[in-house]
Write a protein that holds these residues in place. Structure first.
Motif, mmCIF file in Angstrom:
data_model
loop_
_atom_site.group_PDB
_atom_site.id
_atom_site.type_symbol
_atom_site.label_atom_id
_atom_site.label_comp_id
_atom_site.label_asym_id
_atom_site.label_seq_id
_atom_site.Cartn_x
_atom_site.Cartn_y
_atom_site.Cartn_z
ATOM 1 N N VAL A 53 0.862 -1.177 0.000
ATOM 2 C CA VAL A 53 0.000 0.000 0.000
ATOM 3 C C VAL A 53 0.900 1.229 0.000
ATOM 4 C CG1 VAL A 53 -1.696 1.317 1.333
ATOM 5 C CG2 VAL A 53 -1.898 -1.175 1.156
ATOM 6 N N LEU A 73 -9.065 -6.391 -6.998
ATOM 7 C CA LEU A 73 -9.274 -4.998 -6.611
ATOM 8 C C LEU A 73 -10.289 -4.901 -5.477
ATOM 9 C CD1 LEU A 73 -9.495 -3.583 -10.246
ATOM 10 C CD2 LEU A 73 -7.471 -3.740 -8.788
ATOM 11 N N PRO A 74 -10.460 -3.687 -4.904
ATOM 12 C CA PRO A 74 -11.485 -3.517 -3.883
ATOM 13 C C PRO A 74 -12.846 -3.999 -4.394
ATOM 14 C CG PRO A 74 -10.085 -1.585 -3.961
ATOM 15 C CD PRO A 74 -9.687 -2.465 -5.134
ATOM 16 N N PHE A 90 -4.349 2.870 -11.008
ATOM 17 C CA PHE A 90 -5.137 2.692 -9.784
ATOM 18 C C PHE A 90 -4.512 3.488 -8.645
ATOM 19 C CE2 PHE A 90 -1.941 -0.583 -9.965
ATOM 20 C CZ PHE A 90 -1.512 -0.773 -8.666
ATOM 21 N N SER A 91 -5.251 3.598 -7.560
ATOM 22 C CA SER A 91 -4.780 4.324 -6.384
ATOM 23 C C SER A 91 -3.864 3.436 -5.551
ATOM 24 C CB SER A 91 -5.975 4.759 -5.533
ATOM 25 O OG SER A 91 -5.515 5.276 -4.297
ATOM 26 N N ASP A 93 -3.523 3.753 -2.559
ATOM 27 C CA ASP A 93 -4.209 3.595 -1.280
ATOM 28 C C ASP A 93 -4.988 2.272 -1.222
ATOM 29 O OD1 ASP A 93 -3.716 6.314 -0.083
ATOM 30 O OD2 ASP A 93 -4.761 6.913 -1.914
ATOM 31 N N TRP A 94 -5.298 1.709 -2.387
ATOM 32 C CA TRP A 94 -6.101 0.489 -2.433
ATOM 33 C C TRP A 94 -5.341 -0.696 -1.858
ATOM 34 C CZ3 TRP A 94 -8.318 0.247 -8.100
ATOM 35 C CH2 TRP A 94 -9.209 1.310 -8.288
ATOM 36 N N GLU A 95 -6.052 -1.538 -1.138
ATOM 37 C CA GLU A 95 -5.513 -2.824 -0.710
ATOM 38 C C GLU A 95 -5.908 -3.829 -1.778
ATOM 39 O OE1 GLU A 95 -6.313 -3.965 3.298
ATOM 40 O OE2 GLU A 95 -5.786 -1.974 4.062
ATOM 41 N N ILE A 96 -4.926 -4.258 -2.566
ATOM 42 C CA ILE A 96 -5.188 -5.217 -3.638
ATOM 43 C C ILE A 96 -4.182 -6.359 -3.548
ATOM 44 C CG2 ILE A 96 -6.097 -3.378 -5.130
ATOM 45 C CD1 ILE A 96 -3.614 -3.622 -6.836
#
Length: 189
Positions: A53, A73-74, A90-91, A93-96
């Motif tokens: 992240v 993805l989220p 993508f961001s 910040d995303w948890e992927i």
């Protein structure tokens, strides 16, 4: 124009310790994964697992090698990346997480810190005799070996080598088709 040779890239563990990356370039010079304005790198994804992240960071990824990479993805959405596919933004910040499709993969990543820079990534193919001239600051990351001419000098480029180009700089491809990922980095206004 500056050529970055893969043999000189700094290798390091991922921020989450789950893989290895080769840092093509980062700004400012000497910055770490916690304080860069932008960072261009090649990631080796040997096993399925979570991405690191990066809060406050915008990311784009493109597959360089391997059968494919599925990003979870989220909200459970799936995005599959292929060697000829469009780069995916993508961001950070995303948890992927990711899952290799049949074998380990290698991908190109550009990350920029919001409110400091923006970026774009595209796949291009230069035919023999074709010239690439950039309107702004770009990195051309080669996904195939190439022979190019720049400033009257012929240069051999290996797969995963990169060239930094300032506005108006150019090179001409020779011999065979050159597969390139072109990354544009723009300071935020």
């Amino acid at each position: 124009m500056k050529i970055a040779r893969r043999a000189d890239y700094k290798r390091m563990a991922w921020k989450n310790g789950q893989g290895v990356t080769e840092e093509v370039a980062a700004f400012p010079a000497g910055s770490t994964t916690d304080n860069f304005d932008w960072r261009l790198s090649i990631a080796h994804v040997g096993a399925d697992g979570p991405f690191s992240v990066f809060s406050g960071i915008d990311r784009t990824i493109a597959l360089l090698d391997g059968a494919g990479l599925a990003l979870v993805l989220p909200e459970g959405r799936i995005k599959e990346l292929s060697q000829e596919g469009t780069p995916f933004s993508f961001s950070g910040d995303w948890e992927i997480s990711s899952r290799n499709l049949n074998e380990p993969t290698i991908d190109l990543n550009i990350m920029t810190r919001r409110r400091r820079c923006t970026h774009a990534m595209q796949r291009i193919t230069l035919a023999p005799g074709e010239t690439l001239t950039t309107p702004g600051f770009n990195w051309a990351v080669f996904n195939s070996p190439a022979k190019i001419e720049a400033d009257g000098q012929e240069l051999a480029i290996e797969r995963f080598d990169a060239i930094a180009l300032e506005a108006g700089e150019s090179f001409t491809n020779h011999k065979t088709e050159a597969k390139i990922l072109l990354v544009t980095i723009t300071p935020a206004i």
